[in-house]
Scaffold this motif. Structure first.
Motif, PDB file in Angstrom:
ATOM      1  N   HIS A  54       0.856  -1.194   0.000  1.00 35.08           N
ATOM      2  CA  HIS A  54       0.000   0.000   0.000  1.00 35.08           C
ATOM      3  C   HIS A  54       0.888   1.239   0.000  1.00 35.08           C
ATOM      4  O   HIS A  54       0.953   1.972   0.993  1.00 35.08           O
TER       5      HIS A  54
ATOM      6  N   GLU B 195       0.652   4.106  -1.204  1.00 31.99           N
ATOM      7  CA  GLU B 195       0.043   5.416  -1.020  1.00 31.99           C
ATOM      8  C   GLU B 195       0.056   5.881   0.438  1.00 31.99           C
ATOM      9  O   GLU B 195      -0.098   7.067   0.720  1.00 31.99           O
ATOM     10  N   TYR B 196       0.261   4.946   1.366  1.00 32.22           N
ATOM     11  CA  TYR B 196       0.310   5.292   2.796  1.00 32.22           C
ATOM     12  C   TYR B 196       1.737   5.322   3.336  1.00 32.22           C
ATOM     13  O   TYR B 196       1.943   5.662   4.491  1.00 32.22           O
TER      14      TYR B 196
ATOM     15  N   TRP C 257       3.408   7.869   5.967  1.00 29.47           N
ATOM     16  CA  TRP C 257       2.425   8.463   6.877  1.00 29.47           C
ATOM     17  C   TRP C 257       2.790   8.108   8.312  1.00 29.47           C
ATOM     18  O   TRP C 257       3.368   7.045   8.583  1.00 29.47           O
TER      19      TRP C 257
ATOM     20  N   TYR D  86      -1.372   5.792   9.071  1.00 24.28           N
ATOM     21  CA  TYR D  86      -1.172   4.576   8.284  1.00 24.28           C
ATOM     22  C   TYR D  86      -2.211   3.524   8.685  1.00 24.28           C
ATOM     23  O   TYR D  86      -2.835   2.893   7.831  1.00 24.28           O
TER      24      TYR D  86
ATOM     25  N   ASP E  96      -8.764   0.093   3.772  1.00 23.01           N
ATOM     26  CA  ASP E  96      -8.611  -0.825   2.644  1.00 23.01           C
ATOM     27  C   ASP E  96      -9.047  -2.241   2.997  1.00 23.01           C
ATOM     28  O   ASP E  96      -9.555  -2.968   2.147  1.00 23.01           O
TER      29      ASP E  96
ATOM     30  N   LYS F 147      -3.709  16.267   2.763  1.00 22.91           N
ATOM     31  CA  LYS F 147      -3.711  15.213   1.741  1.00 22.91           C
ATOM     32  C   LYS F 147      -4.128  13.879   2.360  1.00 22.91           C
ATOM     33  O   LYS F 147      -4.915  13.134   1.778  1.00 22.91           O
TER      34      LYS F 147
ATOM     35  N   THR G 164      -7.445  11.783   1.353  1.00 19.97           N
ATOM     36  CA  THR G 164      -7.349  10.394   0.895  1.00 19.97           C
ATOM     37  C   THR G 164      -8.303   9.511   1.691  1.00 19.97           C
ATOM     38  O   THR G 164      -9.038   8.707   1.112  1.00 19.97           O
TER      39      THR G 164
ATOM     40  N   LYS H  61     -12.034   7.487   0.514  1.00 19.05           N
ATOM     41  CA  LYS H  61     -12.175   6.033   0.616  1.00 19.05           C
ATOM     42  C   LYS H  61     -13.268   5.580   1.578  1.00 19.05           C
ATOM     43  O   LYS H  61     -13.677   4.423   1.533  1.00 19.05           O
TER      44      LYS H  61
END
Length: 178
Positions: free
Chosen positions: A102, A104-105, A108, A113, A120, A144, A148, A152
């Motif tokens: 993952h 995209e995390y 973080w 995270y 997800d 951001k 995100t 989701k």
């Protein structure tokens, strides 16, 4: 009072009545152990604990649960869209997590995270009920991340706990949110 009934009471109040439950920061299982008895036959528990000693204790205390002794980012058996409820006290701090599955995390902070990765893991209609750092909602520098997460999942609400909420049982004073 929902707060007196704890995280499980809140999950029930929001409609959870069974399914696959993920505790991604299980420790020795305090939250798992507070699960109402009437859920026992209707819940499949997956636990994750980074610390090897706590993880081995967790396995002994909850032999019917599927326990992973590893970092959440390293557990490959928890697939996206696979759980109905994530219930936890997310670890918090300015510790970046790196996750090849993952990306995209990656980078973080640990509590953010855990939110992203937990979202997800949820099936459509699933929910997260957790204690987390107030910085998830309050951080002015991480819009951001919040965008995100908002893209989701639907935000249902939050409860801000006072700084002293964990003083008696955990010996710490920190502002947290549920």
């Amino acid at each position: 009072n929902i707060i007196k009934k704890g995280l499980w009471g809140l999950a029930r109040h929001l409609g959870f009545n069974g399914g696959t439950v993920l505790e991604p920061a299980a420790g020795i299982g305090h939250i798992i152990g507070l699960m109402p008895l009437d859920f026992a036959g209707d819940v499949n528990v997956i636990g994750v604990e980074l610390d090897s000693i706590s993880g081995r204790i967790l396995k002994k205390l909850y032999p019917d649960a599927h326990i992973n002794v590893a970092g959440f980012q390293d557990v490959k058996s928890i697939k996206d869209n696979s759980v109905d409820l994530v219930i936890s006290n997310f670890p918090f701090g300015n510790i970046p997590i790196h996750d090849k599955q993952h990306p995209e995390y990656s980078g973080w902070s640990i509590h953010n995270y855990f939110f992203g990765r937990s979202i997800d893991s949820l099936r459509p209609g699933g929910m997260i009920v957790t204690i987390t750092s107030h910085y998830t909602l309050d951080s002015a520098s991480n819009t951001k991340m919040r965008r995100t997460l908002a893209d989701k999942a639907d935000f249902i609400g939050a409860i801000r706990l006072p700084r002293t909420a964990f003083a008696e049982n955990a010996g710490t004073e920190v502002v947290t949110d549920i």
